[in-house]
Structure formats: structure tokens, C-alpha cells
Write a protein that holds these residues in place. Structure first.
Motif, short mmCIF file in Angstrom:
data_model
loop_
_atom_site.label_atom_id
_atom_site.label_comp_id
_atom_site.label_asym_id
_atom_site.label_seq_id
_atom_site.Cartn_x
_atom_site.Cartn_y
_atom_site.Cartn_z
N UNK A 42 0.75 -1.24 0.05
CA UNK A 42 -0.05 0.03 0.08
C UNK A 42 0.81 1.42 0.11
N UNK A 43 0.15 2.29 -0.56
CA UNK A 43 1.29 3.69 -0.54
C UNK A 43 0.30 4.79 -0.39
N UNK A 44 0.83 5.80 0.36
CA UNK A 44 -0.07 7.20 0.56
C UNK A 44 0.02 7.75 -0.79
N UNK A 45 -1.27 8.25 -0.78
CA UNK A 45 -1.42 9.47 -2.16
C UNK A 45 -2.05 10.55 -1.69
N UNK A 46 -1.61 11.68 -2.54
CA UNK A 46 -1.94 13.14 -2.40
C UNK A 46 -2.39 13.57 -3.73
N UNK A 67 6.40 6.62 2.02
CA UNK A 67 6.85 5.71 3.04
C UNK A 67 5.85 5.67 4.05
N UNK A 68 4.53 6.01 3.74
CA UNK A 68 3.46 5.83 4.32
C UNK A 68 2.62 4.60 3.84
N UNK A 69 1.88 3.65 4.47
CA UNK A 69 0.88 2.74 3.98
C UNK A 69 -0.29 3.58 3.57
N UNK A 70 -0.70 4.37 4.56
CA UNK A 70 -1.93 5.42 4.20
C UNK A 70 -1.85 6.55 4.75
N UNK A 86 0.37 6.58 8.50
CA UNK A 86 0.71 5.58 9.26
C UNK A 86 1.87 4.63 8.26
N UNK A 87 2.81 4.45 8.98
CA UNK A 87 4.15 3.97 7.81
C UNK A 87 3.81 2.50 7.61
N UNK A 88 4.54 2.14 6.52
CA UNK A 88 4.54 0.87 5.99
C UNK A 88 5.36 0.03 7.17
N UNK A 89 4.70 -1.11 7.41
CA UNK A 89 5.42 -1.88 8.47
C UNK A 89 4.38 -2.03 9.64
N UNK A 90 5.09 -2.43 10.68
CA UNK A 90 4.52 -2.63 12.01
C UNK A 90 4.28 -1.45 13.01
N UNK A 91 5.22 -0.44 12.73
CA UNK A 91 5.19 0.69 13.48
C UNK A 91 4.06 1.18 13.80
#
Length: 102
Positions: A42-46, A67-70, A86-91
């Protein structure tokens, strides 16, 4: 790229999610993400629109949005926008960016 529909330029429209739309200067800003189908991340979009009809996807790599999942929320004041995602991964720690009104 200008279009009257939401676009990510690489993902099908049915895999895009628009999470927030708000005023930005004299136009609008929209935040969202791809859903990451077929094994893609997933990737953040603007997106930005001057009129609410034609939307332009804003570059993401230069701003670190990739670097954001959303991307989930935006606050706008005095010509600046602060985006939260929210970042990609479990953070569990949220990510934030500041951008000037175009």
C-alpha cells in the motif's frame, strides 16, 4: 496528470481509497492510499484540485509520502498543510509532513 477521476497513474481505480478531502488555499487537497492488491505494498497518495472537479496527483517520493501505507488526515492553516499517515510495516508511530499550499 490531470483527470476528472481519481488516479494514481499506476493502480486501477478500484484499488484506490480516498480518506480525507479538505480545503487548501483556494482549492482542495485529498489524501488516500492504494489498497496494495496483487502483492503490491500500500502507498500514501495526495491529490490537489483548484476546482473540485479536475484532480492532479501530487508527487510523493520528494515529500516522503511513499513511506506511508496510508494517509489519514490533514490540517490546513495559514498556507500550510500538515498531513498524518501510518508507516509501512508494523510501527504504531504516526508519520507527519508539512507542505505549503500550491
Amino acid at each position: 496528470m490531470r483527470t476528472t477521476a481519481w488516479s494514481s497513474a499506476i493502480d486501477p481505480a478500484d484499488e484506490l481509497r480516498v480518506n480525507k478531502v479538505g480545503n487548501w488555499g483556494t482549492g482542495f487537497i485529498a489524501l488516500g492510499n492504494t489498497l496494495g492488491g496483487d502483492g503490491r505494498e500500500t502507498a500514501g497518495l495526495v491529490w490537489y484540485s483548484a476546482d473540485g472537479s479536475a484532480w492532479t496527483r501530487m508527487p510523493v517520493r520528494d515529500n516522503g509520502f511513499d513511506t506511508a501505507a496510508q494517509l489519514m488526515d490533514v490540517a490546513v492553516s495559514r498556507g500550510k498543510a500538515v498531513l498524518v499517515g501510518y508507516p509501512v510495516g508494523n510501527s504504531k508511530k504516526p508519520l507527519m509532513w508539512k507542505a505549503d499550499v500550491p
